[in-house]
Design an enzyme around this catalytic site. Structure first.
Site, PDB file in Angstrom:
ATOM      1  N   GLU A   1      25.802  77.189  33.741  1.00  0.00           N
ATOM      2  CA  GLU A   1      26.585  76.872  34.929  1.00  0.00           C
ATOM      3  C   GLU A   1      25.713  76.117  35.942  1.00  0.00           C
ATOM      4  O   GLU A   1      24.487  76.134  35.868  1.00  0.00           O
ATOM      5  CB  GLU A   1      27.099  78.148  35.604  1.00  0.00           C
ATOM      6  CG  GLU A   1      28.060  78.955  34.742  1.00  0.00           C
ATOM      7  CD  GLU A   1      28.642  80.177  35.459  1.00  0.00           C
ATOM      8  OE1 GLU A   1      29.850  80.398  35.353  1.00  0.00           O
ATOM      9  OE2 GLU A   1      27.885  80.904  36.124  1.00  0.00           O
TER      10      GLU A   1
ATOM     11  N   ASP B   1      28.218  80.813  45.062  1.00  0.00           N
ATOM     12  CA  ASP B   1      27.330  79.643  44.969  1.00  0.00           C
ATOM     13  C   ASP B   1      27.280  78.730  46.201  1.00  0.00           C
ATOM     14  O   ASP B   1      28.316  78.428  46.785  1.00  0.00           O
ATOM     15  CB  ASP B   1      27.780  78.723  43.828  1.00  0.00           C
ATOM     16  CG  ASP B   1      28.129  79.456  42.563  1.00  0.00           C
ATOM     17  OD1 ASP B   1      27.883  80.651  42.467  1.00  0.00           O
ATOM     18  OD2 ASP B   1      28.667  78.800  41.659  1.00  0.00           O
TER      19      ASP B   1
HETATM   20  C1  FRU Z   1      28.786  80.449  39.161  1.00  0.00           C
HETATM   21  C2  FRU Z   1      30.267  80.133  39.015  1.00  0.00           C
HETATM   22  C3  FRU Z   1      30.496  78.658  38.775  1.00  0.00           C
HETATM   23  C4  FRU Z   1      31.895  78.471  39.255  1.00  0.00           C
HETATM   24  C5  FRU Z   1      31.931  79.396  40.452  1.00  0.00           C
HETATM   25  C6  FRU Z   1      33.259  80.028  40.719  1.00  0.00           C
HETATM   26  O1  FRU Z   1      28.525  81.583  39.925  1.00  0.00           O
HETATM   27  O2  FRU Z   1      30.832  80.896  37.971  1.00  0.00           O
HETATM   28  O3  FRU Z   1      30.302  78.240  37.438  1.00  0.00           O
HETATM   29  O4  FRU Z   1      32.187  77.153  39.610  1.00  0.00           O
HETATM   30  O5  FRU Z   1      30.976  80.407  40.206  1.00  0.00           O
HETATM   31  O6  FRU Z   1      33.228  80.773  41.897  1.00  0.00           O
END
Ligand code: FRU
Length: 520
Positions: free
Chosen positions: A225, A49
């Site tokens: 998310e 992300d």
């Molecule tokens: C989304 C996610 C988020 C988390 C991160 C961990 O891709 O699962 O919810 O903070 O990646 O790398």
């Protein structure tokens, strides 16, 4: 054999020869096979992300989920890069590292202009990062802060962390912004398993008070998310804005796996109220992108008021197969940055995304082809002179009501990436089943469809084709399909053929795009 073929074969042979020539280094940084040339990638290792997107002092900051130790997900930390023009990026050292059994999960960053946190120094505002602490030895995620007083170059974790803890195993991805009317900070943070986002407020980024929750609504098949909440200008209504709530979903997106949905409504500083449709279920969900590879999209904070754009980008992969995409020594890229507006249609809102204008600085040689009364295959030999590497293509088609046509990219003897424009079916379908390497994961090959309509009898498509991805923006961005592709043949021919009906006119203009790593 059509006229394009000999040209393509010559280009392919030349490329193969160049790559094998003595002295050419296959592993030269940013020249490796499938290395994106105008999309952001880390020099090496795993990325997911985008995090902490904020503009400060002439720089767009891009932090990102990063594994400093390997090319698969793990040891999550915040990598860091900055750009002055959203086209060319400068890599900076890892900003926040996993420490004491706490990984640094996704989150945001703000410039604390009023120094509400007290972290400022010498009259300068601090940058404050708000991220999820993911505890590796206990089932707990809570919200932490860290600050920087040197334009994001070095960071100190706050000694009073966590700043928000509800004792939950899943509670993550805080996005914080300053809410001017109420004079306080607002956080939107996801409660993934509940399919809710929660809103909190704070006077100082350290103490947080619960305001309200939103959800479940829209697409609830997958966990929620990486939320975001921001006002977006409404097209053709000067000065009018609506609040958009972004909720990325871990699965259940239209083309399968992870994707990005949005809600349009109002935010009064406490509560978000969605306009219809905000019922439950996949049908009522609004999607930002119809491709497989646009996730965890979040927007930049603090873009100067005289610019006024709401800018964002997403992680260009999909949770279903991201760990297995066969690139090396890096894994994953970001989408190109896009500017957002809202377009009102019957029956509802469209989130319109336009590639940022800054990318035009990468444009090089261009060729335009105008065709009339086309049925069957078009002669695109001229265009193929500039589609020999990363390119941009603008096309405008004027189809008959029964038209079906295929725009094929990267076609060669055995590979092709196909966009099928189906006018009676009102859809654009990307088929990557024969796009190159597809065998590394059973969920990778397949198709993705976006709903499309004609405007004034025409369909516009703008494509950005990099070494391992394609993004298409339909009708100035009212529908977008973002997709990874891994062509192996190094054949770059474009092909347009009408299989039903005809095209009264077709205009196609292509530009070579320079590598952002070497562009001046
Ligand atoms: C989304 C996610 C988020 C988390 C991160 C961990 O891709 O699962 O919810 O903070 O990646 O790398």
């Amino acid at each position: 054999m059509d006229s394009r073929r000999p040209f393509c074969i010559v280009v392919s042979i030349a490329l193969v020869f160049l790559c094998a020539a003595p002295g050419a280094r296959a592993e030269e940084p940013y020249r490796e096979k499938w290395r994106p040339q105008f999309h952001f990638t880390p020099a090496k290792n795993w990325m997911n992300d985008p995090n902490g997107l904020v503009y400060y002092d002439g720089e767009y900051h891009l932090f990102y989920q990063y594994n400093p130790e390997g090319d698969k997900w793990g040891h999550m930390s915040w990598g860091h890069a900055v750009s002055r023009d959203l086209a060319r990026w400068e890599h900076l050292p890892v900003a926040l590292r996993e420490e004491n059994d706490v990984m640094i999960f996704s989150g945001s960053a703000v410039v604390d202009w009023k120094n509400t946190s007290g972290f400022g120094k010498d009259g300068k505002p601090p940058m404050v990062a708000i991220y999820t602490g993911h505890h590796t030895k206990k089932p707990l995620q809570n919200q932490h802060i860290a600050y920087s007083t040197d334009r994001g170059r070095t960071w100190t974790k706050f000694a009073g962390n966590p700043v928000l803890d509800i004792g939950a195993k899943d509670f993550r991805d805080p996005k914080v912004f300053w809410h001017e009317p109420t004079g306080r900070w607002v956080m939107v943070v996801s409660w993934p398993v509940q399919r809710k986002v929660r809103f909190y407020s704070s006077p100082n980024l350290k103490e947080w008070t619960h305001l309200a929750d939103f959800g479940p609504a829209g697409s609830t098949a997958g966990i929620w998310e990486c939320p975001d909440l921001f006002p977006v200008p409404v097209e053709n209504k000067v000065g009018e804005k609506k609040w958009v709530l972004i909720v990325n979903v871990g699965s259940g997106a239209p083309a399968g796996g992870s994707g990005c949905q949005f809600f349009v409504g109002d935010f009064d500083g406490r509560r978000f109220t969605a306009e219809a449709p905000a019922g439950k279920g996949k049908e009522s969900a609004l999607w930002a992108d119809w491709g497989r590879d646009f996730y965890a999209a979040v927007s930049w904070g603090d873009v100067p008021k005289d610019d006024g754009r709401r800018l964002w980008l997403g992680w260009m992969s999909n949770g279903e197969y991201a760990n297995d995409v066969p690139t090396s020594p890096w894994r994953s890229a970001m989408s190109i940055p896009r500017a957002l507006t809202l377009r009102k249609t019957d029956p509802g809102w469209l989130l319109v995304q336009r590639p940022v204008n800054e990318l035009e600085r990468l444009r090089g040689e261009s060729v335009e082809v105008r065709l009339k009364d086309l049925s069957g295959a078009a002669n695109l030999a001229e265009l193929n002179k500039v589609t020999t590497g990363p390119f941009e293509l603008e096309s405008e088609l004027e189809p008959s009501a029964e038209s079906v046509c295929d725009l094929k990219l990267l076609t060669g003897t055995a590979e092709e990436t196909v966009f099928r424009v189906d006018i009676p079916g009102r859809k654009l379908t990307l088929d990557r089943t024969r796009s190159g390497r597809v065998d590394f994961h059973k969920r990778f090959p397949g198709t993705a469809s976006a709903p499309v309509r004609l405007l004034d009898g025409r369909l516009k498509m703008r494509l950005f084709v990099d070494t391992s991805s394609v993004e298409v923006f339909v009708n100035d961005g009212e529908a977008v399909v973002t997709s990874l592709i891994l062509p192996t043949a190094r054949e770059y021919c474009l092909d347009l053929r009408v299989t039903k009906g005809d095209l009264r006119t077709a205009t196609l203009r292509a530009w070579k795009l320079a590598s952002a790593w070497t562009a001046k």
